[in-house]
Scaffold this motif. Structure first.
Motif, PDB file in Angstrom:
ATOM      1  N   MET A 131       0.630  -0.847   0.101  1.00 51.47           N
ATOM      2  CA  MET A 131      -0.260   0.146  -0.126  1.00 51.47           C
ATOM      3  C   MET A 131       1.130   1.669   0.169  1.00 51.47           C
ATOM      4  O   MET A 131       1.046   2.451  -1.087  1.00 51.47           O
ATOM      5  CB  MET A 131      -1.349  -0.162   1.124  1.00 51.47           C
ATOM      6  CG  MET A 131      -1.937   0.834   0.944  1.00 51.47           C
ATOM      7  SD  MET A 131      -2.798   1.397  -0.066  1.00 51.47           S
ATOM      8  CE  MET A 131      -4.140  -0.125   0.689  1.00 51.47           C
ATOM      9  N   VAL A 132       1.769   1.294   0.895  1.00 55.76           N
ATOM     10  CA  VAL A 132       2.525   2.494   0.886  1.00 55.76           C
ATOM     11  C   VAL A 132       3.397   2.906  -0.296  1.00 55.76           C
ATOM     12  O   VAL A 132       3.276   3.930  -0.726  1.00 55.76           O
ATOM     13  CB  VAL A 132       4.089   2.250   2.461  1.00 55.76           C
ATOM     14  CG1 VAL A 132       5.605   3.826   2.375  1.00 55.76           C
ATOM     15  CG2 VAL A 132       2.866   2.563   3.375  1.00 55.76           C
ATOM     16  N   THR A 133       4.201   1.871  -0.385  1.00 55.08           N
ATOM     17  CA  THR A 133       4.815   2.020  -1.963  1.00 55.08           C
ATOM     18  C   THR A 133       4.070   2.226  -3.602  1.00 55.08           C
ATOM     19  O   THR A 133       3.554   3.079  -3.854  1.00 55.08           O
ATOM     20  CB  THR A 133       5.431   0.729  -2.700  1.00 55.08           C
ATOM     21  OG1 THR A 133       6.262  -0.160  -1.544  1.00 55.08           O
ATOM     22  CG2 THR A 133       5.707   0.618  -3.959  1.00 55.08           C
ATOM     23  N   ALA A 134       2.771   1.895  -2.901  1.00 53.90           N
ATOM     24  CA  ALA A 134       1.788   2.356  -4.162  1.00 53.90           C
ATOM     25  C   ALA A 134       1.499   3.897  -3.843  1.00 53.90           C
ATOM     26  O   ALA A 134       1.337   4.521  -5.561  1.00 53.90           O
ATOM     27  CB  ALA A 134       0.584   1.700  -3.701  1.00 53.90           C
ATOM     28  N   LEU A 135       1.386   3.611  -2.253  1.00 53.42           N
ATOM     29  CA  LEU A 135       1.052   5.438  -2.069  1.00 53.42           C
ATOM     30  C   LEU A 135       1.930   6.409  -3.062  1.00 53.42           C
ATOM     31  O   LEU A 135       1.870   7.433  -3.872  1.00 53.42           O
ATOM     32  CB  LEU A 135       0.971   5.524  -1.484  1.00 53.42           C
ATOM     33  CG  LEU A 135      -1.112   5.024  -0.678  1.00 53.42           C
ATOM     34  CD1 LEU A 135      -1.041   5.052   1.144  1.00 53.42           C
ATOM     35  CD2 LEU A 135      -1.931   5.512  -1.575  1.00 53.42           C
ATOM     36  N   GLN A 136       3.264   5.455  -2.903  1.00 45.79           N
ATOM     37  CA  GLN A 136       4.538   6.167  -3.116  1.00 45.79           C
ATOM     38  C   GLN A 136       4.088   7.209  -5.046  1.00 45.79           C
ATOM     39  O   GLN A 136       4.735   7.855  -5.271  1.00 45.79           O
ATOM     40  CB  GLN A 136       5.656   5.664  -2.920  1.00 45.79           C
ATOM     41  CG  GLN A 136       5.726   6.480  -1.108  1.00 45.79           C
ATOM     42  CD  GLN A 136       7.186   5.276  -0.557  1.00 45.79           C
ATOM     43  OE1 GLN A 136       7.597   4.489  -1.438  1.00 45.79           O
ATOM     44  NE2 GLN A 136       7.206   5.697   0.200  1.00 45.79           N
ATOM     45  N   HIS A 137       3.815   5.752  -5.225  1.00 45.19           N
ATOM     46  CA  HIS A 137       3.664   5.958  -7.118  1.00 45.19           C
ATOM     47  C   HIS A 137       2.733   6.511  -7.675  1.00 45.19           C
ATOM     48  O   HIS A 137       2.681   7.952  -8.095  1.00 45.19           O
ATOM     49  CB  HIS A 137       3.394   4.866  -7.518  1.00 45.19           C
ATOM     50  CG  HIS A 137       5.081   3.453  -7.765  1.00 45.19           C
ATOM     51  ND1 HIS A 137       4.352   2.531  -7.893  1.00 45.19           N
ATOM     52  CD2 HIS A 137       5.954   3.756  -7.552  1.00 45.19           C
ATOM     53  CE1 HIS A 137       5.805   1.248  -7.430  1.00 45.19           C
ATOM     54  NE2 HIS A 137       6.644   2.619  -7.173  1.00 45.19           N
ATOM     55  N   HIS A 138       1.006   6.746  -6.827  1.00 48.94           N
ATOM     56  CA  HIS A 138      -0.254   7.700  -6.887  1.00 48.94           C
ATOM     57  C   HIS A 138       1.242   9.426  -6.812  1.00 48.94           C
ATOM     58  O   HIS A 138       0.471   9.554  -7.791  1.00 48.94           O
ATOM     59  CB  HIS A 138      -0.450   7.305  -5.983  1.00 48.94           C
ATOM     60  CG  HIS A 138      -1.536   5.833  -6.260  1.00 48.94           C
ATOM     61  ND1 HIS A 138      -1.531   5.520  -7.941  1.00 48.94           N
ATOM     62  CD2 HIS A 138      -1.778   5.130  -5.325  1.00 48.94           C
ATOM     63  CE1 HIS A 138      -1.929   3.976  -7.293  1.00 48.94           C
ATOM     64  NE2 HIS A 138      -2.113   4.454  -5.992  1.00 48.94           N
ATOM     65  N   LYS A 139       1.758   9.719  -5.323  1.00 47.56           N
ATOM     66  CA  LYS A 139       1.692  10.134  -5.273  1.00 47.56           C
ATOM     67  C   LYS A 139       2.883  11.015  -6.377  1.00 47.56           C
ATOM     68  O   LYS A 139       2.773  12.288  -7.348  1.00 47.56           O
ATOM     69  CB  LYS A 139       2.265  10.731  -4.470  1.00 47.56           C
ATOM     70  CG  LYS A 139       3.146  12.441  -3.639  1.00 47.56           C
ATOM     71  CD  LYS A 139       3.853  12.302  -2.651  1.00 47.56           C
ATOM     72  CE  LYS A 139       4.748  13.614  -2.514  1.00 47.56           C
ATOM     73  NZ  LYS A 139       5.269  13.410  -0.722  1.00 47.56           N
ATOM     74  N   GLN A 140       3.746  10.067  -7.291  1.00 44.47           N
ATOM     75  CA  GLN A 140       4.669  10.913  -8.126  1.00 44.47           C
ATOM     76  C   GLN A 140       3.862  11.173  -9.725  1.00 44.47           C
ATOM     77  O   GLN A 140       4.328  12.266  -9.859  1.00 44.47           O
ATOM     78  CB  GLN A 140       6.043   9.449  -7.572  1.00 44.47           C
ATOM     79  CG  GLN A 140       6.545  10.421  -9.444  1.00 44.47           C
ATOM     80  CD  GLN A 140       7.486  11.586  -8.953  1.00 44.47           C
ATOM     81  OE1 GLN A 140       7.640  11.673  -8.155  1.00 44.47           O
ATOM     82  NE2 GLN A 140       7.517  12.092  -9.727  1.00 44.47           N
TER      83      GLN A 140
END
Length: 249
Positions: free
Chosen positions: A77-86
């Motif tokens: 989930m955290v990695t996915a959120l970081q990708h979404h932010k980018q």
């Protein structure tokens, strides 16, 4: 722990009740609890999953692809959120560039300012644009001159529309990197990409050979696919373009 009925969750998330029912029916987002009366109740886990679904939909992912991603045992989930932010930061930057372009276009229409060569490379750092144009002129002088002459004959509004359409198409193709390059969905986007490229080139008609060469360039030169999962994206583009050009013959 707070639990939300389907109507409450729909209001919070900005989606319809019908959408949540559909997500439940296809197994994409199922409630934490189903009461004896048949009511759906959603908890924090389901809210976070719905957030992921909406983020991926914002990037034009198909629901079946989203389901596969979220159900992958290695999904983080955290990695996915970081990708979404980018992704959103990149989108914010593109929107800012478009807003600046709109201001300049409005100024042109109001003050009758003419486009020049530099206007053709807006959105790139000035030094990079100059270097790319110099390299292109050395490799394909006739093509570059012809292309620029054709583009300068366009109205600023039409030229900005062309650039915006190309940017949208490029981002859509980037999001499809993991899909079959021969699939109808990918080929539909490639067909659009081909027509946009023809407008940039200023050469109508069948340009299959030249377009196939562009596919080779995408795969070989990371500057054209930087930030898009190169070399996977470059290879994906080449395979999709090769398949497309074979259908043009």
């Amino acid at each position: 722990m707070a639990q939300y009925a389907v109507k409450k969750l729909a209001k919070i998330a900005g989606v319809s009740v019908r959408t949540l029912h559909h997500y439940d029916n296809i197994g994409l987002l199922q409630p934490a609890i189903r009461t004896a009366a048949g009511y759906r109740l959603y908890g924090e886990k389901e809210l976070l999953r719905l957030q992921q679904i909406l983020f991926y939909k914002e990037m034009d992912f198909e629901l079946s692809t989203i389901s596969d991603l979220l159900d992958d045992p290695e999904f983080d989930m955290v990695t996915a959120l970081q990708h979404h932010k980018q992704h959103l930061l990149q989108k914010q930057q593109r929107i800012q560039t478009l807003l600046q372009t709109l201001d300049k276009t409005i100024d042109h229409l109001q003050n009758k300012q003419k486009m020049n060569y530099e206007d053709l490379y807006k959105g790139l750092p000035k030094e990079q644009a100059a270097a790319w144009r110099k390299e292109a002129m050395e490799k394909w002088p006739d093509q570059v001159k012809h292309s620029e002459q054709q583009l300068l004959q366009m109205s600023p509004t039409d030229f900005e529309t062309l650039k915006t359409s190309f940017s949208t198409n490029w981002e859509t193709l980037a999001a499809m990197t993991d899909q079959d390059p021969h699939s109808p969905e990918v080929q539909e986007q490639i067909a659009q990409h081909y027509q946009l490229i023809l407008q940039f080139w200023g050469k109508p008609g069948n340009q299959a050979a030249a377009y196939k060469g562009l596919g080779d360039l995408y795969a070989a030169d990371p500057r054209y696919t930087a930030g898009k999962g190169q070399p996977a994206f470059g290879s994906f583009l080449r395979r999709a373009i090769y398949y497309f050009t074979d259908q043009l013959k």
